[in-house]
Design a protein around this motif. Structure first.
Motif, PDB file in Angstrom:
ATOM      1  N   GLN A 255       0.845  -1.185   0.000  1.00  8.76           N
ATOM      2  CA  GLN A 255       0.000   0.000   0.000  1.00  8.76           C
ATOM      3  C   GLN A 255       0.887   1.245   0.000  1.00  8.76           C
ATOM      4  N   TYR A 256       0.629   2.143  -0.899  1.00  7.16           N
ATOM      5  CA  TYR A 256       1.322   3.422  -0.975  1.00  7.16           C
ATOM      6  C   TYR A 256       2.847   3.274  -0.952  1.00  7.16           C
ATOM      7  N   PRO A 257       3.443   2.619  -1.950  1.00  7.84           N
ATOM      8  CA  PRO A 257       4.911   2.501  -1.995  1.00  7.84           C
ATOM      9  C   PRO A 257       5.566   3.877  -1.865  1.00  7.84           C
ATOM     10  N   ALA A 258       6.526   3.970  -0.957  1.00 12.69           N
ATOM     11  CA  ALA A 258       7.135   5.280  -0.685  1.00 12.69           C
ATOM     12  C   ALA A 258       8.475   5.096   0.000  1.00 12.69           C
ATOM     13  N   ALA A 259       9.307   6.126  -0.115  1.00 18.63           N
ATOM     14  CA  ALA A 259      10.613   6.102   0.553  1.00 18.63           C
ATOM     15  C   ALA A 259      11.025   7.509   0.958  1.00 18.63           C
ATOM     16  N   ILE A 260      11.725   7.578   2.071  1.00 21.86           N
ATOM     17  CA  ILE A 260      12.408   8.782   2.544  1.00 21.86           C
ATOM     18  C   ILE A 260      13.899   8.473   2.486  1.00 21.86           C
ATOM     19  N   ILE A 261      14.698   9.431   2.024  1.00 16.70           N
ATOM     20  CA  ILE A 261      16.141   9.221   1.930  1.00 16.70           C
ATOM     21  C   ILE A 261      16.840   9.956   3.069  1.00 16.70           C
ATOM     22  N   ASP A 262      17.518   9.192   3.907  1.00 20.49           N
ATOM     23  CA  ASP A 262      18.307   9.743   5.008  1.00 20.49           C
ATOM     24  C   ASP A 262      19.656  10.178   4.445  1.00 20.49           C
ATOM     25  N   ALA A 263      19.919  11.477   4.506  1.00 21.88           N
ATOM     26  CA  ALA A 263      21.132  12.019   3.878  1.00 21.88           C
ATOM     27  C   ALA A 263      22.374  11.879   4.745  1.00 21.88           C
ATOM     28  N   ASN A 264      22.213  11.458   5.989  1.00 23.58           N
ATOM     29  CA  ASN A 264      23.382  11.317   6.860  1.00 23.58           C
ATOM     30  C   ASN A 264      23.664   9.842   7.120  1.00 23.58           C
ATOM     31  N   HIS A 265      24.164   9.499   8.262  1.00 24.69           N
ATOM     32  CA  HIS A 265      24.513   8.128   8.635  1.00 24.69           C
ATOM     33  C   HIS A 265      25.441   7.505   7.589  1.00 24.69           C
ATOM     34  N   TYR A 266      25.180   6.280   7.157  1.00 20.02           N
ATOM     35  CA  TYR A 266      26.124   5.649   6.233  1.00 20.02           C
ATOM     36  C   TYR A 266      25.999   6.167   4.808  1.00 20.02           C
ATOM     37  N   ASN A 267      24.947   6.922   4.512  1.00 18.47           N
ATOM     38  CA  ASN A 267      24.892   7.552   3.186  1.00 18.47           C
ATOM     39  C   ASN A 267      25.952   8.638   3.050  1.00 18.47           C
ATOM     40  N   SER A 268      26.234   9.332   4.129  1.00 19.33           N
ATOM     41  CA  SER A 268      27.253  10.383   4.102  1.00 19.33           C
ATOM     42  C   SER A 268      28.559   9.934   4.749  1.00 19.33           C
ATOM     43  N   ASN A 269      28.575   8.705   5.269  1.00 17.27           N
ATOM     44  CA  ASN A 269      29.701   8.234   6.084  1.00 17.27           C
ATOM     45  C   ASN A 269      29.937   9.194   7.249  1.00 17.27           C
ATOM     46  N   LYS A 270      28.830   9.802   7.714  1.00 13.30           N
ATOM     47  CA  LYS A 270      28.818  10.764   8.816  1.00 13.30           C
ATOM     48  C   LYS A 270      29.676  12.004   8.544  1.00 13.30           C
ATOM     49  N   GLN A 271      29.903  12.277   7.242  1.00 14.02           N
ATOM     50  CA  GLN A 271      30.517  13.542   6.841  1.00 14.02           C
ATOM     51  C   GLN A 271      29.366  14.529   6.642  1.00 14.02           C
ATOM     52  N   PHE A 272      29.021  15.267   7.681  1.00 12.94           N
ATOM     53  CA  PHE A 272      27.741  15.962   7.736  1.00 12.94           C
ATOM     54  C   PHE A 272      27.534  16.962   6.608  1.00 12.94           C
ATOM     55  N   LYS A 273      28.604  17.579   6.112  1.00 14.98           N
ATOM     56  CA  LYS A 273      28.458  18.545   5.019  1.00 14.98           C
ATOM     57  C   LYS A 273      28.021  17.871   3.716  1.00 14.98           C
ATOM     58  N   GLU A 274      28.291  16.584   3.606  1.00  9.10           N
ATOM     59  CA  GLU A 274      27.892  15.847   2.402  1.00  9.10           C
ATOM     60  C   GLU A 274      26.374  15.780   2.248  1.00  9.10           C
ATOM     61  N   GLN A 275      25.654  16.022   3.325  1.00  6.29           N
ATOM     62  CA  GLN A 275      24.190  15.983   3.242  1.00  6.29           C
ATOM     63  C   GLN A 275      23.664  16.952   2.189  1.00  6.29           C
ATOM     64  N   ILE A 276      24.320  18.085   2.037  1.00  3.25           N
ATOM     65  CA  ILE A 276      23.876  19.091   1.067  1.00  3.25           C
ATOM     66  C   ILE A 276      23.959  18.521  -0.346  1.00  3.25           C
ATOM     67  N   ARG A 277      25.085  17.893  -0.665  1.00  5.97           N
ATOM     68  CA  ARG A 277      25.264  17.309  -1.994  1.00  5.97           C
ATOM     69  C   ARG A 277      24.339  16.121  -2.215  1.00  5.97           C
ATOM     70  N   ILE A 278      24.171  15.297  -1.174  1.00  5.70           N
ATOM     71  CA  ILE A 278      23.329  14.101  -1.292  1.00  5.70           C
ATOM     72  C   ILE A 278      21.878  14.485  -1.558  1.00  5.70           C
ATOM     73  N   VAL A 279      21.378  15.471  -0.839  1.00  6.66           N
ATOM     74  CA  VAL A 279      20.007  15.933  -1.078  1.00  6.66           C
ATOM     75  C   VAL A 279      19.861  16.446  -2.505  1.00  6.66           C
TER      76      VAL A 279
END
Length: 343
Positions: A255-279
Motif C-alpha cells: 500500500q502506498y509505496p514510498a521512501a524517505i532518503i536519510d542524507a546522513n549516517h552511512y549515506n554520508s559516512n557521517k561527513q555531515f556537510k555531504e548531506q547538502i550534496r546528497i540531497v
C-alpha cells in the motif's frame, strides 16, 4: 536475577493527565498528520523534510531550533512539509555512551528514566506550543511509545530495530506514517519484510494486554546507507539504488509505496556537510524520473543550531550536537530554500 528495580514509572495515562495537550494543539496535530498522510497517498505533491538534531539533548536549544524552523516553514509551506526531528532516544552501536534525553535529561548527570520520561513529554509539548510544528521521534523502545503517542506526527524504526518483531507489530498499530530503515547490512529484503509486517494487522502481547492491530498502510522505506563486511560505508541514495528499490516495491502488493532518503549516517559516512550534496543528487534523480518522483516522498537531514559535534562537558557549545555531527543553521536554511525550489 541480574535485574534491580530502581523506580516504578508512571503509567502513560497519568503522565498525559499531568502534561496534557490543549484542544488547539490537538487540532494542530490532527491537521498535520492528515497533511503528511496526503503526501504518502499521492493526494499531495508536497515534499517531506524530516530535519533536526541527531539527538534532542537540551530543551531550550531544541525549541529554539524548531522555532527557527517554523519561521522558514511559513515561507516554504506551499512546497514542503517540514517535520522537526526531536529524537529523544539514542541507539548506541556497542551499548555505551549518551542514550538520549529519555535516559539522561541532563547529559552530565547519571541516568534517571523517571525524570527522563517527564522531560521528553514536556519538550515535545513545548515545541508544539511555541512553534506549531509537531515532531518526529524514533521508536527505539516500543513499550515507551504511549508516553508520546498523542504528540507525534511521524516515527521511524531504526536500522538496528527493523528486524525486531515487537517493533514491526507495534508499527502495525500506529495511526501515523512510520519509516522502516534499511538494516545496517543494507539488505532491502529485510526492510521490505518489515514494511509488509507493519502494513498488516496482528494479534500480540503489548504492555500486558492481548491486542489486535489494523495494520498501518503508511509504513514505508527509509534508505540510510549500510556497511559491508569490512566496515566500509555503502551508500544507497544513488539513482541505481532508488531504481532497485522501485523494482522491489513493484514485486509485491504494497500500500502506498514510498521512501524517505536519510542524507546522513552511512549515506554520508557521517561527513555531515555531504548531506547538502546528497540531497541535491536525490532531487536530481527524482526530477529526472517521474516514477521516482512518485516514490521518493522526502529526505531526512541532521541539523542543529551550530555545525559539527562535541564531547559532553561542562562548557558545551549551545545548540551543538553531542552525538553525530550536524549541519549548522545557516547551511540548513539555505538548503531548505533550495529544496523548495527544486522539488
Amino acid at each position: 536475577m541480574g535485574i534491580k528495580s530502581n523506580k516504578e514509572l508512571p503509567q502513560p495515562t497519568v503522565l498525559k493527565e499531568a502534561f496534557p495537550l490543549s484542544q488547539t494543539e490537538q487540532t494542530i496535530i490532527r491537521t498535520r498528520i492528515q497533511e503528511i498522510k496526503d503526501v504518502f497517498t499521492g493526494k499531495s505533491k508536497k515534499f517531506i523534510v524530516v530535519i533536526g538534531p541527531c539527538s534532542a539533548d537540551n530543551e531550550d536549544s531544541v525549541c529554539e531550533y524548531v522555532a527557527r524552523l517554523a519561521r522558514v516553514n511559513e515561507k516554504v509551506k506551499d512546497k514542503l512539509v517540514l517535520i522537526p526531528r526531536v529524537y529523544t532516544n539514542k541507539p548506541r552501536t556497542n551499548g555505551s555512551g549518551y542514550k538520549g534525553m529519555l535516559h539522561q535529561p541532563d547529559p552530565e548527570k547519571a541516568p534517571d528514566l523517571y525524570e527522563g520520561i517527564i522531560a521528553i513529554r514536556k519538550m515535545h509539548l513545548r515545541t508544539i506550543k511555541e512553534s506549531g510544528l509537531p515532531a518526529a521521534d524514533e521508536m527505539l523502545y516500543p513499550e515507551n511509545r504511549p508516553y508520546l503517542d498523542d504528540l507525534l506526527v511521524y516515527e521511524a524504526v531504526g536500522a538496528r530495530s527493523v528486524e525486531n518483531q515487537q517493533h514491526r507489530l507495534t508499527a502495525s498499530g500506529m495511526d501515523i506514517p512510520v519509516g522502516m530503515k534499511n538494516p545496517t547490512s543494507g539488505d532491502y529484503t529485510v526492510m521490505l519484510n518489515s514494511i509488509t509486517a507493519a502494513q498488516h494487522g496482528h494479534r500480540f502481547i503489548y504492555r500486558g494486554y492481548d491486542v489486535t492491530t489494523d495494520g498501518n498502510p503508511y509504513a514505508h522505506a527509509i534508505l540510510r546507507g549500510a556497511v559491508n563486511k569490512y566496515g566500509v560505508s555503502v551508500p544507497n541514495y544513488h539513482y541505481e539504488d532508488l531504481m532497485r528499490l522501485l523494482s522491489q516495491y513493484t514485486e509485491k502488493d504494497y500500500q502506498y509505496p514510498a521512501a524517505i532518503i536519510d542524507a546522513n549516517h552511512y549515506n554520508s559516512n557521517k561527513q555531515f556537510k555531504e548531506q547538502i550534496r546528497i540531497v541535491s543528487e536525490v532531487l536530481h534523480s527524482r526530477n529526472y524520473n517521474p516514477d521516482l518522483q512518485n516514490l521518493i516522498k522526502g529526505v531526512m537531514i541532521e541539523s542543529y543550531l551550530s555545525e559539527g559535534s562535541q564531547p559532553i562537558s561542562s562548557n558545551c557549545v549551545y545548540g551543538k550536537s553531542i552525538t553525530d555531527p550536524c549541519l549548522g543553521w545557516e547551511d540548513t536554511e539555505r538548503l531548505l530554500y533550495e529544496i523548495a525550489e527544486r522539488c
